[in-house]
Structure formats: C-alpha cells, structure tokens
Design a protein around this motif. Structure first.
Motif, short mmCIF file in Angstrom:
data_model
loop_
_atom_site.label_atom_id
_atom_site.label_comp_id
_atom_site.label_asym_id
_atom_site.label_seq_id
_atom_site.Cartn_x
_atom_site.Cartn_y
_atom_site.Cartn_z
N VAL A 1 -13.45 0.47 -10.08
CA VAL A 1 -13.22 -1.09 -9.70
C VAL A 1 -11.88 -1.77 -9.28
O VAL A 1 -11.74 -2.61 -8.61
CB VAL A 1 -13.65 -1.68 -11.22
CG1 VAL A 1 -12.35 -1.30 -11.98
CG2 VAL A 1 -13.85 -3.23 -11.05
N ASN A 2 -10.83 -0.74 -9.34
CA ASN A 2 -9.53 -1.05 -9.13
C ASN A 2 -8.80 0.52 -8.80
O ASN A 2 -8.99 1.29 -9.11
CB ASN A 2 -8.72 -1.87 -9.89
CG ASN A 2 -8.52 -1.45 -11.36
OD1 ASN A 2 -8.60 -0.08 -11.53
ND2 ASN A 2 -8.99 -2.05 -12.44
N ARG A 3 -7.64 0.06 -8.23
CA ARG A 3 -6.54 1.33 -7.63
C ARG A 3 -5.95 1.94 -8.86
O ARG A 3 -5.94 3.20 -8.83
CB ARG A 3 -5.61 0.92 -6.74
CG ARG A 3 -6.01 0.25 -5.43
CD ARG A 3 -4.82 -0.12 -4.70
NE ARG A 3 -5.14 -0.96 -3.50
CZ ARG A 3 -5.52 -0.14 -2.29
NH1 ARG A 3 -5.70 1.07 -2.29
NH2 ARG A 3 -5.99 -0.84 -1.41
N ARG A 4 -5.72 1.41 -9.99
CA ARG A 4 -5.22 1.94 -11.12
C ARG A 4 -6.40 3.13 -11.93
O ARG A 4 -5.98 4.12 -12.16
CB ARG A 4 -4.96 0.80 -12.15
CG ARG A 4 -4.32 1.42 -13.49
CD ARG A 4 -4.08 0.22 -14.50
NE ARG A 4 -3.12 -0.73 -13.92
CZ ARG A 4 -1.84 -0.69 -14.28
NH1 ARG A 4 -1.19 0.29 -15.03
NH2 ARG A 4 -1.11 -1.69 -13.81
N LEU A 5 -7.51 2.53 -11.73
CA LEU A 5 -8.45 3.53 -12.22
C LEU A 5 -8.74 4.47 -11.50
O LEU A 5 -8.96 5.87 -11.71
CB LEU A 5 -9.79 2.81 -12.73
CG LEU A 5 -10.89 3.56 -13.23
CD1 LEU A 5 -10.54 4.23 -14.58
CD2 LEU A 5 -12.08 2.72 -13.29
N THR B 1 -12.80 -1.67 -2.89
CA THR B 1 -12.52 -2.30 -1.49
C THR B 1 -11.98 -1.22 -0.41
O THR B 1 -12.58 -1.11 0.74
CB THR B 1 -10.99 -3.26 -1.58
OG1 THR B 1 -11.51 -4.08 -2.62
CG2 THR B 1 -10.65 -3.74 -0.27
N ALA B 2 -11.41 -0.16 -0.73
CA ALA B 2 -11.27 0.91 0.02
C ALA B 2 -12.43 1.74 0.58
O ALA B 2 -12.51 2.17 1.74
CB ALA B 2 -9.97 1.84 -0.45
N TRP B 3 -13.50 1.79 -0.49
CA TRP B 3 -14.63 2.46 -0.01
C TRP B 3 -15.14 1.45 1.20
O TRP B 3 -15.87 2.18 2.12
CB TRP B 3 -15.59 2.73 -1.16
CG TRP B 3 -16.81 3.04 -0.85
CD1 TRP B 3 -17.45 4.20 -0.53
CD2 TRP B 3 -18.02 2.30 -1.35
NE1 TRP B 3 -18.46 4.32 -0.29
CE2 TRP B 3 -19.16 3.18 -0.97
CE3 TRP B 3 -18.39 1.23 -1.89
CZ2 TRP B 3 -20.42 2.78 -1.03
CZ3 TRP B 3 -19.50 0.78 -2.12
CH2 TRP B 3 -20.56 1.79 -1.74
N GLN C 1 -22.70 -10.04 -4.90
CA GLN C 1 -22.45 -9.25 -3.40
C GLN C 1 -22.38 -7.68 -3.70
O GLN C 1 -23.09 -6.81 -3.18
CB GLN C 1 -21.31 -9.66 -3.06
CG GLN C 1 -21.05 -9.16 -1.72
CD GLN C 1 -19.76 -9.52 -1.03
OE1 GLN C 1 -18.51 -9.52 -1.62
NE2 GLN C 1 -19.67 -10.18 0.09
N GLN C 2 -21.59 -7.26 -4.97
CA GLN C 2 -21.63 -5.89 -5.30
C GLN C 2 -23.01 -5.18 -5.70
O GLN C 2 -23.17 -4.18 -5.27
CB GLN C 2 -20.74 -5.84 -6.52
CG GLN C 2 -19.09 -5.99 -6.22
CD GLN C 2 -18.21 -6.09 -7.19
OE1 GLN C 2 -18.86 -6.52 -8.56
NE2 GLN C 2 -17.06 -5.70 -7.23
N GLN C 3 -23.88 -6.19 -6.37
CA GLN C 3 -25.10 -5.57 -6.65
C GLN C 3 -25.90 -5.28 -5.42
O GLN C 3 -26.43 -4.50 -5.27
CB GLN C 3 -25.80 -6.71 -7.41
CG GLN C 3 -27.23 -6.33 -8.07
CD GLN C 3 -27.12 -5.21 -8.94
OE1 GLN C 3 -26.64 -5.33 -10.15
NE2 GLN C 3 -27.58 -3.93 -8.68
#
Length: 375
Positions: free
Chosen positions: A29-33, A62-64, A200-202
């Motif tokens: 879900v984010n960069r930290r994870l 987002t990077a994906w 949108q993610q779904q």
C-alpha cells in the motif's frame, strides 16, 4: 481485509516470502511497507543460509502501476501499435494545473496559486479513485465547485490534445492494458496493507485476475478486540482526537510507548506538530520560543525546502519559471541570506512596499529588473 470481486486467497507473511522466492510479485500500500517487507525477505534468505539471492519483486502500488504502464509503452512501440500517452510526473502535472488556474478567471483572485493547484490535484485524485461522477459534484453549487469543474475540464482537454496521462487516471489505463492482453503478468500477485480498496484499485485487481494472475492478500495480524474505526468530519479533527487520545493513554501509563500513524505524514507534518504541541504543551502557545524538548517525537524530519536559506534558494531558481508572483519577489527582497541584506535592508523594504502599491499579482522578471534599476 478488503473483499475482492476477483478470486483471491489470504496467506501469511511467511507464505508470501516463499512465493516471492518463486517469482511472485508483492504490491504494498505504501513505500514504508515495501521497505519493511524487503527487510523481512532479506532476513528470510539469511536464515535459509544463503549469501546471495535475486532481488524480490516488491513494489509500492503506485510504482507497480508506473512499471506496468512502462511495459505497455514498450510493448506498443515494439508491436508497431499507436503510442501510449506520455505519463506526467507529479511535478509536471502540478505545473500544468498551475498554468490552467493562472489563466482562468479565478487565477487573479488567488493569493496562493500553488496551494490551489495542489488542492485541485487532490480533488481530481479523490474523484477518480472513488469514481465520483462530475455531474454529482456539480449538484453542490458553489463558486469553488464551479472553479474546480472548469479547471478539470480544461485539464482533460489539454491532456487529450498533448497526449499526456496524469497519475490519477494511470490505474484506468493499466486496467485497459490488462483487459486487452497488451502485457504479461506475473503468475501470482500478492497485495499487502490494503485495509480498504478504492473502486479504482478494485477494478485494477479484478482486471489483473481476469488476465490470468492469481491474486493473494497477506492476512493482517490478529485483531485487537479493542480496535475501533471512527470517522471524523475532516483531517484536523482526526489529528486532534488522536493527540488527545495519546495524551490520555500517556497519563494512564507514563512509561508506555504510543504510536500514531499518518499515511500522509509528509504533507501533514507541520499541522500535526502544531496540534500535538497544543495538546501536549498548551503552555507553549503563549511562548515565542520554540519548544526544545517535546513529549513526543515525529519520525519524519523537516524537508530540505523547509529551511529558510534553502527555501530562498528555491525561490530564486523559480524566477526562471513564470508566472512569478509578487510574493516571490518579496521573499527575495526581504531575505537575510543574500548579499547586502543588512546594509540595504531599509531600501529593499521600501522598494518592496512600493511594488505592492501597484496591486499586481505577478510581474515579469524583465519588468522587475527595470523597476529595480530606476528605484
């Protein structure tokens, strides 16, 4: 854990690490994870007795999307198909919004043009992430709504004309790539940290599943029965409630360690510090001195642009990118970091005041230099 329409399964983190070893891709879900799971994978490999191993495919969401779209761009080029729109960076996109807002009839009335552009981008992102139709927004008749809808229409038209793609609609284009079979997908896609999926993610996950990828979600740790989900009217109310809750817990057990997580810490940092100072150090409100010691710590340091000398340097570099607002000239004239700041302090202040009397929101650089020479 979100309920995906696509066929999916829940797996443990250990199972995810084993699947990564077999070539699966893990989307966080984010960069930290993503950094955390990369570290876990490193520990997993070391524990297995390995000294070298292939880099795992662990990417923030987002990077994906960006990497997937990039594959689509290369595939279109290699296959001789119509070129895909150029993906704008966040900075480029913000600049486009700034230009549209500046040229609009509302632009001359705005004192903070860049902040207005950032707010418009946030609204644009929310509308696309949650599939909010523009006709529903138009029902809330206000000048702010009319301004946003006007800017959004111009932004769409300009992107279409220039063959540009913004980050907020990137997911929709990736869905199209999946649906048309334009790119290949990993056999297994693992998602981590998604407590709630936007529509949108779904759609993206469903399209990936329909294209042949096996979808998995890393199951969250066992839920604390005392966990609650509370909605607030706005972000500031939520931050204030979090600060008050943290203080209550600290008063109950002074030796406890309490964590407050904000996924938007970069943009909320200053507001959070102000709110937590008000709650934890209310006496400091009446003091003109900065607090030397706080009862809490913010894990994210101040950005480089937050330091006055660096901010003034950035402001100077911004003179090469019109429109140049009057506030930018004022910042440079009154800055203590430029040569002659002490000896010319009075003259520069008088010059700044004289410029403000013209009531112009922006001044061309050559015009500014012309006025400066004759002053």
């Amino acid at each position: 854990m979100p309920e995906s329409k696509a066929e999916s399964s829940r797996i443990t983190q250990q199972e995810a690490l084993r699947l990564l070893e077999k070539g699966a891709m893990l989307v966080t879900v984010n960069r930290r994870l993503a950094r955390y799971l990369n570290s876990c994978y490193t520990g997993y490999q070391i524990k297995s007795g390995k000294t070298v191993w292939p880099t795992p495919q662990i990417l923030p969401f987002t990077a994906w999307l960006e990497r997937t779209y990039e594959q689509g761009v290369f595939a279109a080029y290699a296959g001789g198909r119509t070129a895909l729109p150029h993906l704008l960076s966040a900075t480029q996109e913000l600049r486009v919004w700034e230009g549209i807002i500046y040229e609009s009839r509302y632009g001359q009335e705005l004192l903070q043009l860049r902040q207005a552009a950032k707010t418009a981008v946030e609204a644009w992102e929310i509308c696309h992430a949650w599939r909010i139709p523009e006709n529903e927004i138009a029902q809330f008749a206000s000048e702010d709504t009319s301004a946003y809808l006007s800017w959004a229409e111009q932004f769409k038209s300009l992107c279409l004309k220039k063959s540009w793609l913004d980050n907020e609609r990137l997911g929709d284009h990736v869905c199209e790539l999946f649906n048309t079979g334009s790119i290949s997908l990993p056999e297994k896609l693992i998602f981590a940290g998604f407590d709630e999926l936007t529509p949108q993610q779904q759609s993206i996950i469903d399209a990936a599943s329909a294209a042949g990828a096996t979808i998995c979600f890393i199951a969250p740790p066992s839920i604390n029965p005392e966990m609650k989900k509370i909605a607030f009217a706005d972000a500031e109310s939520e931050m204030t409630a979090a600060a008050q809750w943290a203080r209550e817990k600290l008063e109950e057990n002074p030796g406890s360690r309490i964590g407050v997580i904000d996924p938007e810490l970069t943009s909320h940092r200053e507001k959070l510090i102000r709110i937590f100072d008000d709650v934890f150090h209310p006496a400091g409100i009446l003091s003109f001195k900065n607090l030397q010691k706080r009862l809490y710590n913010v894990s994210l340091g101040q950005p480089l642009s937050g330091y006055p000398a660096v901010a003034d340097a950035f402001s100077f570099l911004g003179l090469g990118y019109p429109p140049i607002l009057l506030t930018a000239y004022s910042q440079l004239l009154l800055s203590p970091f430029w040569s002659g700041a002490q000896t010319e302090m009075t003259q520069r202040a008088i010059f700044d005041a004289a410029m403000r009397k013209n009531a112009d929101m922006d001044i061309a650089l050559d015009r500014f230099l012309e006025i400066a020479k004759s002053f």
